[in-house]
Design a protein around this motif. Sequence first.
Motif, mmCIF file in Angstrom:
data_model
loop_
_atom_site.group_PDB
_atom_site.id
_atom_site.type_symbol
_atom_site.label_atom_id
_atom_site.label_comp_id
_atom_site.label_asym_id
_atom_site.label_seq_id
_atom_site.Cartn_x
_atom_site.Cartn_y
_atom_site.Cartn_z
ATOM 1 N N GLU A 363 47.366 -43.600 64.868
ATOM 2 C CA GLU A 363 46.524 -43.814 66.046
ATOM 3 C C GLU A 363 47.274 -43.323 67.283
ATOM 4 O OE1 GLU A 363 46.994 -46.224 68.852
ATOM 5 O OE2 GLU A 363 49.034 -46.464 68.126
ATOM 6 N N PHE A 364 46.507 -42.929 68.289
ATOM 7 C CA PHE A 364 47.058 -42.710 69.622
ATOM 8 C C PHE A 364 46.180 -43.434 70.625
ATOM 9 C CE2 PHE A 364 46.930 -40.601 73.737
ATOM 10 C CZ PHE A 364 48.247 -40.821 74.119
ATOM 11 N N SER A 365 46.780 -44.352 71.369
ATOM 12 C CA SER A 365 46.066 -45.121 72.389
ATOM 13 C C SER A 365 44.798 -45.755 71.831
ATOM 14 C CB SER A 365 45.727 -44.223 73.588
ATOM 15 O OG SER A 365 45.403 -45.001 74.713
ATOM 16 N N GLY A 366 44.917 -46.268 70.594
ATOM 17 C CA GLY A 366 43.801 -46.975 69.975
ATOM 18 C C GLY A 366 42.778 -46.087 69.317
ATOM 19 N N GLU A 367 43.042 -44.769 69.237
ATOM 20 C CA GLU A 367 42.089 -43.852 68.621
ATOM 21 C C GLU A 367 42.728 -43.117 67.450
ATOM 22 O OE1 GLU A 367 40.559 -41.063 71.417
ATOM 23 O OE2 GLU A 367 39.600 -42.578 72.676
ATOM 24 N N PHE A 368 41.906 -42.778 66.470
ATOM 25 C CA PHE A 368 42.319 -41.896 65.389
ATOM 26 C C PHE A 368 41.902 -40.466 65.730
ATOM 27 C CE2 PHE A 368 41.810 -45.782 62.524
ATOM 28 C CZ PHE A 368 43.180 -45.990 62.420
ATOM 29 N N PRO A 369 42.575 -39.470 65.156
ATOM 30 C CA PRO A 369 42.156 -38.084 65.400
ATOM 31 C C PRO A 369 40.819 -37.784 64.738
ATOM 32 C CG PRO A 369 43.942 -38.165 63.790
ATOM 33 C CD PRO A 369 43.801 -39.550 64.334
ATOM 34 N N VAL A 370 40.020 -36.923 65.367
ATOM 35 C CA VAL A 370 38.684 -36.604 64.851
ATOM 36 C C VAL A 370 38.753 -35.909 63.498
ATOM 37 C CG1 VAL A 370 37.579 -36.493 67.111
ATOM 38 C CG2 VAL A 370 38.657 -34.433 66.154
ATOM 39 N N THR A 371 39.915 -35.417 63.122
ATOM 40 C CA THR A 371 40.065 -34.726 61.837
ATOM 41 C C THR A 371 39.849 -35.646 60.639
ATOM 42 O OG1 THR A 371 42.443 -35.074 62.113
ATOM 43 C CG2 THR A 371 41.581 -32.898 62.671
ATOM 44 N N THR A 372 39.832 -36.950 60.853
ATOM 45 C CA THR A 372 39.602 -37.872 59.728
ATOM 46 C C THR A 372 38.234 -38.554 59.798
ATOM 47 O OG1 THR A 372 40.641 -39.623 58.403
ATOM 48 C CG2 THR A 372 40.595 -39.963 60.779
ATOM 49 N N LEU A 373 37.464 -38.292 60.856
ATOM 50 C CA LEU A 373 36.208 -39.008 61.075
ATOM 51 C C LEU A 373 35.236 -38.853 59.904
ATOM 52 C CD1 LEU A 373 34.172 -40.596 62.770
ATOM 53 C CD2 LEU A 373 33.665 -38.481 64.024
ATOM 54 N N ALA A 374 34.958 -37.625 59.491
ATOM 55 C CA ALA A 374 33.984 -37.409 58.410
ATOM 56 C C ALA A 374 34.443 -38.060 57.114
ATOM 57 C CB ALA A 374 33.760 -35.915 58.196
#
Length: 757
Positions: A363-374
């Motif tokens: 995570e960065f600043s409470g977010e995951f990278p969009v590369t794992t969203l799907a």
Amino acid sequence: MKTTHYHTCNLCEAMCGIEIEHRGDEILAIRGDKEDPFSRGHVCPKAVALQDLHQDPDRLRHPVKRTVDGWVPISWDEALDETARRLHEVQERHGKNAVALYFGNPTAHNHGALFTLLPLVKALHTRQRYSATSADQLPHQLAAWQLFGNQAMFPIPDIDHTDYFLVIGGNPLASNGSIMTVPDVKNRLKALKKRGGKLVVIDPRRTETAGVASEHHFIRPGSDVYLLLAIIQVLFKELLVAPGKLDKLLDGKSDLQKLTENWTPEKVTEAVGISPDAIRKLARDIAVAPRAAIYGRVGLTTSPHSTLSAWLVYVLNIITGNLDREGGVMFTKPAFDVVALGAIGGEAGSFDRYRSRVHGYPEFSGEFPVTTLADEMLTPGQGQVKAFVTHAGNPVLSCPDGNKLDRALEGLEFMVSIDLYINETSRHANIILPPTGQLEHGQFDPIFQAVAVRNVVKYAAAPFAKPEDALHDWEILHGLATRLNRLKAKTQRERLQIAATDRLMRKLGDTGMIDLGLRLGPYGTGGKVMEQLKREGVHNLPKLAWQLLRGKHKGLTLQTLKDNPHGIDLGPLQPALPERLFTRDQRINLVPALYFRALQGLPVPKAPKEDEMLVIGRRHVRSNNSWMHNSQRLVKGKSRCNVMIHPQDAERLQVGEGDDVVLSSDAGNITLPVWISEDIMPGVISVPHGWGHDRQGVLLDVARRAGGASINDVLTTGRVESVTAMAQLNGVPVKVEAAAKPTSPKRTRTKKVAADA
């Protein structure tokens, strides 16, 4: 009766002042505001397109729900109630992380949305958070947090006073700046050269900015990190490292020297595509310039080693004595201090506190990278994403492997989009909640004022009244957060607290929140309150806010901005260190452990395969990602969605101007026409981002007819940045082949006759 209204264009980061001449709801003209002290009358073509967006017949103006018979309008109460209920039910059945959130680029252009995002995030309490950050500027934020203690502490080029401006992977003449809000950039660059300064551009393409530069160097995409390492190696080798006044604040200088000593210009020249002599000259020119500013942007921050590259850009400014000095890179003193307020609210930054379920990405600043969203949606098991919330985002076009995300969205139990349009992403939603348009709400830019090349502040009231039965972004987000909190409340005390917060937010409104932020800022008189918040925590803000807003105030307030509709110039950037540092010891560690580890394993790059080329993006002044293609003014003329290719490569592929080529990878393939130009490196192709609006169900008439294809249908989520796993959008190898040419009608008929015979 004709009326002239002074406003701010909110279609990119430049914050250009505009004057809108209108008669009632009819816009007669949009021009640059010559009295705006920051933009000085400059506007680009996007500003005029505000009229198209305001009057767009495809724009949604009421909530809609998807049914078997198509989209049907529903009331706001029904839409908000059902959305909150469905999201709550998904979390009750599958766990809190079964709901994912995505916030798009336009969110940053809407102050009301920015003020109310966090309450919605807290109401859902999910780790499945995503945004355009991880397809854009995440490396900058990470470097700012690691070096200066706050993810929003961006060093901004003092472009109006520098003598040497080095731009790596950026094109401000097309973008009007990015993490460097700089309207009228063309005249600012002219002024730089007129006073004897140099503009140097390093880019795989001879961009619009490179076209007016004193010097341009082609660089192989994705190799920025090696160039920066070699420049720093030369500076140490030739005793040109001179941090100046900052030296007493620095740690890790000797570590930096050891880490870079083997990265000589000779070692990197083949990978980079720049000669050793040219690399040494770059290093020496930076060192001897009276005042230099080094700036890297999207081409650098969406590359294979963007985490290291963004850090090294800041380090290069520091060790040459160009951080926190006039003409170098400096920190703003924004009227609405998002940096300090974020720190008080616990939003200074974080990295790798936990990891994503499927790929284990940090995570960065409470977010995951969009590369794992799907994959979080497609992969079964505990924690699988079952519901999705988007705000002003179109990740199907803006994130890698849009086709995979398309498939993932089709399988969700519930989805809601807060959006003006039925686009490639929102077409999958069960409910769409459309906010007011760009000219139906006030405009205040806390993010872009905090990254501007001067200290400026402005508030523009809406030129047109909010339509009846319409809601602003902040009202939608607040309404959802309140309903979700009510559904989760278990005690009477919790319900009373929710009701009190709701009353406070509705009474304040978005303008009240602006006023409060200005009073708490460095030009207000709320310094004592800020100190109290630092000591006691942000939970005391509601009580202190009312005290501050009700008290007498001689400093900067919202009323001050209303009395100055063209904006207020607060002066040039000023030195701010060490007072502005948010690190615990108010020092700067040049080599945080994160970067030390990443450098240890940095490989020497390999050349692409013979049948592959490296693809990069391309920005145009009449476009901004995927959300401006439904304006006829912006898309008219010859299509700009094509493959820019060097004549050598065109000859090798045996294609001519306008011929189609097929780009392919493991993710998929697209077909686009060729634009042959010597303004791009051999072995590299350039394709603009955000096009291709032909998916079934998209209700964007102008955009659909504009044609093109999405380059992200070729970019795979399997290729990620080496440290953060964020999207890699530049320097990606793809296979390029000439498309099969259609058989002429005459030849086809001849073949058919022969076959019949």
